[in-house]
Design an enzyme around this catalytic site. Structure first.
Site, short mmCIF file in Angstrom:
data_model
loop_
_atom_site.label_atom_id
_atom_site.label_comp_id
_atom_site.label_asym_id
_atom_site.label_seq_id
_atom_site.Cartn_x
_atom_site.Cartn_y
_atom_site.Cartn_z
N GLY A 121 0.67 -1.36 0.25
CA GLY A 121 0.41 0.15 0.12
C GLY A 121 0.66 1.43 -0.01
O GLY A 121 1.32 1.68 1.05
N THR A 123 0.53 3.71 -3.32
CA THR A 123 0.00 4.64 -3.73
C THR A 123 -1.60 5.13 -3.58
O THR A 123 -2.35 4.31 -2.89
CB THR A 123 -0.34 4.28 -5.26
OG1 THR A 123 0.91 4.07 -6.23
CG2 THR A 123 -0.92 5.66 -5.94
N THR A 129 2.24 9.72 -7.84
CA THR A 129 3.81 9.08 -8.32
C THR A 129 4.87 10.23 -7.09
O THR A 129 5.45 9.83 -6.99
CB THR A 129 4.24 9.13 -9.31
OG1 THR A 129 3.67 9.17 -10.85
CG2 THR A 129 5.57 9.39 -9.69
N GLU A 243 12.13 -4.43 -7.39
CA GLU A 243 11.35 -4.16 -7.95
C GLU A 243 10.95 -4.41 -9.82
O GLU A 243 10.32 -5.37 -9.93
CB GLU A 243 9.91 -3.91 -6.96
CG GLU A 243 8.69 -3.53 -8.31
CD GLU A 243 7.27 -2.51 -7.84
OE1 GLU A 243 8.26 -0.64 -7.59
OE2 GLU A 243 6.69 -2.36 -6.83
C1 LIG Z 1 -3.41 -2.48 -12.29
C2 LIG Z 1 -2.28 -1.41 -10.97
C3 LIG Z 1 -2.19 -2.41 -10.45
C4 LIG Z 1 -1.59 -1.49 -9.31
N1 LIG Z 1 -1.30 -1.33 -8.28
C5 LIG Z 1 -0.75 -1.37 -7.02
C6 LIG Z 1 -0.02 -1.67 -5.78
O1 LIG Z 1 -0.46 -2.65 -5.48
N2 LIG Z 1 0.42 -1.11 -4.52
C7 LIG Z 1 0.77 0.63 -4.90
O2 LIG Z 1 0.52 1.52 -3.97
N3 LIG Z 1 -0.26 0.62 -6.20
C8 LIG Z 1 0.33 -0.05 -7.15
N4 LIG Z 1 -0.60 1.14 -8.61
C9 LIG Z 1 -0.30 2.56 -8.23
C10 LIG Z 1 0.91 2.23 -9.25
O3 LIG Z 1 2.20 2.47 -8.91
C11 LIG Z 1 0.50 4.14 -9.62
O4 LIG Z 1 -0.39 4.42 -11.03
C12 LIG Z 1 1.66 4.61 -11.03
O5 LIG Z 1 2.55 4.80 -10.17
C13 LIG Z 1 1.21 5.75 -11.45
O6 LIG Z 1 0.88 6.92 -10.38
P1 LIG Z 1 -0.18 7.82 -10.86
O7 LIG Z 1 -1.57 6.45 -11.32
O8 LIG Z 1 -1.18 8.57 -9.52
O9 LIG Z 1 -0.32 8.77 -11.61
P2 LIG Z 1 0.71 9.87 -11.73
O10 LIG Z 1 1.57 10.51 -11.26
O11 LIG Z 1 -1.15 10.71 -11.36
O12 LIG Z 1 0.61 10.71 -12.69
C14 LIG Z 1 0.02 10.54 -14.31
C15 LIG Z 1 0.57 10.92 -15.67
O13 LIG Z 1 1.58 11.80 -15.24
C16 LIG Z 1 2.96 11.78 -15.49
N5 LIG Z 1 3.72 12.62 -14.61
C17 LIG Z 1 3.63 12.76 -13.51
N6 LIG Z 1 4.23 13.82 -12.68
C18 LIG Z 1 4.70 13.62 -14.40
C19 LIG Z 1 6.12 14.58 -14.54
N7 LIG Z 1 7.09 15.42 -13.24
N8 LIG Z 1 6.80 14.97 -15.26
C20 LIG Z 1 6.61 14.21 -16.39
N9 LIG Z 1 4.91 13.66 -16.52
C21 LIG Z 1 4.74 13.44 -15.04
C22 LIG Z 1 2.81 10.58 -14.99
O14 LIG Z 1 3.89 9.36 -15.58
C23 LIG Z 1 1.68 9.33 -15.22
O15 LIG Z 1 1.39 9.17 -17.05
C24 LIG Z 1 -1.37 0.48 -9.31
C25 LIG Z 1 -1.63 0.57 -10.51
C26 LIG Z 1 -2.75 -0.41 -11.41
C27 LIG Z 1 -3.30 0.68 -12.63
#
Ligand SMILES: Cc1cc2nc3c(=O)[nH]c(=O)nc-3n(C[C@H](O)[C@H](O)[C@H](O)COP(=O)(O)OP(=O)(O)OC[C@H]3O[C@@H](n4cnc5c(N)ncnc54)[C@H](O)[C@@H]3O)c2cc1C
Length: 385
Positions: A121, A123, A129, A243
């Protein structure tokens, strides 16, 4: 393929095990968004999920390249390690930073499968991110912590006994660096359910069993803290190279599967009186995908070798994850095109694997963030955030 693979015995045994779980097995689970319990039990019983746990705690104490070979093979044979791969890398946090009592209690049980450590846990819906902006808090009260907040995309949460949780223990405005004041906890999810912990499944593009997780005054014993309070972010970062490399290995497996399927189909599908694979318009994308997979595999191998020698490998692990996920996505795209209309038919599994491998452009870290890491931390370009 002429390339000499490492761990050939493990690959051969995992291939045999995976043959018992063919496309039809994964397809039926995909249709109902079910969890591959029988597959995970079979892998656990054969000892493959505990290869990274040291022998003294009941595992086989092998290196990361063995774990990578296992996950790559699962994907190469059409399966999906996403149902259980987290155990391999989250366990490392307990192993490296947990107390001796935690290791003695949890690791042997994780090795036998008595306790499943599949939920991670980190995200949250509002921070994305930007992990250090997370809002889930754990406040110390006597012998307990009281947890409040929310996680999102916590995969396998419904099918796990334990969760490795990252929460803020000191408010952000009371620490000098935003990376401080975060802590990791190993939570017994089964006893917390209904006592402040609620799960809500997220229906998503592919079968990944992800959930929203809500913490409402969830009380956990203070001895669930892993390592020192306030240093959790470092502990999580610590496990990220492993990872990234394991996910990269899964992508290499996916790419191999797509290339194998496309090659087979291009040889046998006859249109205009000849196999479609006789046309260079079909051959070249397959050959191109193969070259991309081989190049990415070299980077994965370099990262794994550095990791196992105990050398810094952040640059290589990140590049391996990016190049391997690019290679698997390119191979997926090629395989759909090679199969024409049948690429869209569920019974061919191409469309399922296409959806599954798309994830790795975004999770566990998105391609942009890897490029940003390389630009700033490797090439010394100015920080953008
Ligand atoms: C099916 C699935 C399983 C997952 N499993 C887990 C899990 O078990 N545990 C867990 O903790 N998380 C999990 N995740 C979360 C995953 O790690 C995040 O979705 C991923 O890290 C991206 O974060 P976000 O979705 O919040 O995107 P955001 O951070 O909101 O980003 C959205 C987009 O903007 C881009 N972006 C953001 N900031 C910048 C920047 N400064 N410069 C350029 N581009 C940028 C990103 O690259 C992305 O393309 C999972 C996600 C999915 C879809």
């Amino acid at each position: 393929m002429t390339h000499q693979e490492s761990h050939s015995e493990i690959r051969a045994e995992v291939t045999k095990l995976c043959a018992k779980f063919p496309g039809a097995y994964w397809r039926q689970l995909d249709a109902v968004r079910g969890y591959p319990t029988e597959f995970v039990v079979a892998l656990t019983e054969a000892g493959y999920l505990s290869v990274l746990i040291p022998e003294e705690y009941g595992g086989s104490g092998l290196g990361l390249s063995a774990a990578a070979a296992i996950l790559e093979t699962i994907h190469e044979t059409g399966g999906n390690g996403g149902a259980c791969h987290a155990q391999m890398y989250t366990m490392g946090t307990v192993l490296r930073h947990g107390s001796e009592a935690q290791k003695q209690y949890y690791l042997p049980k994780i090795a036998t499968g008595e306790l499943r450590l599949q939920a991670f846990g980190v995200t949250e819906p509002t921070s994305g991110t930007d992990t250090t902006a997370l809002r889930t808090t754990a406040r110390r009260e006597g012998d307990e912590y009281v947890v409040n907040g929310q996680k999102v995309w916590t995969s396998r949460a419904e099918h796990s006994d334990l969760m490795l949780l990252l929460a803020r223990t000191t408010p952000r405005d009371q620490v000098t660096k935003k990376t401080e004041g975060l802590s990791t906890f190993l939570i017994d999810m089964q006893s917390a359910k209904g006592h402040g912990l609620t799960l809500r499944p997220i229906r998503s593009m592919m079968n990944h069993n992800s959930c929203e997780v809500f913490f409402d005054n969830m009380r956990i014993p203070a001895d669930t803290l892993v390592g020192e309070e306030g240093r959790g972010f470092r502990y999580i970062l610590d496990g990220m190279n492993a990872e990234r490399l394991l996910i990269a290995a899964e992508c290499i497996g996916d790419a191999k599967w797509f290339i194998g399927k496309a090659t087979e189909y291009a040889k046998s599908r006859v249109v205009f009186g000849r196999p479609i694979g006789q046309n260079q318009g079909i051959q070249f994308p397959i050959a191109n995908a193969y070259a991309k997979m081989c190049a990415a595999r070299l980077m994965v191998q370099d990262g794994l070798a550095r990791f196992e020698r105990g050398e810094p490998c952040g640059e290589q692990a990140n590049m391996a994850k990016m190049l391997a996920s690019d290679a698997s996505w390119a191979a997926a795209e090629m395989a759909v095109q090679t199969h024409g209309g049948f690429g869209f038919a569920e019974e061919y599994d191409i469309e399922r694997k296409f959806r599954e491998t798309r994830l790795y452009q975004v999770a566990p870290i998105s391609t942009n963030l890897i490029l940003s890491y390389l630009a700033e931390h490797v090439l010394g370009l100015p920080r953008s955030y």
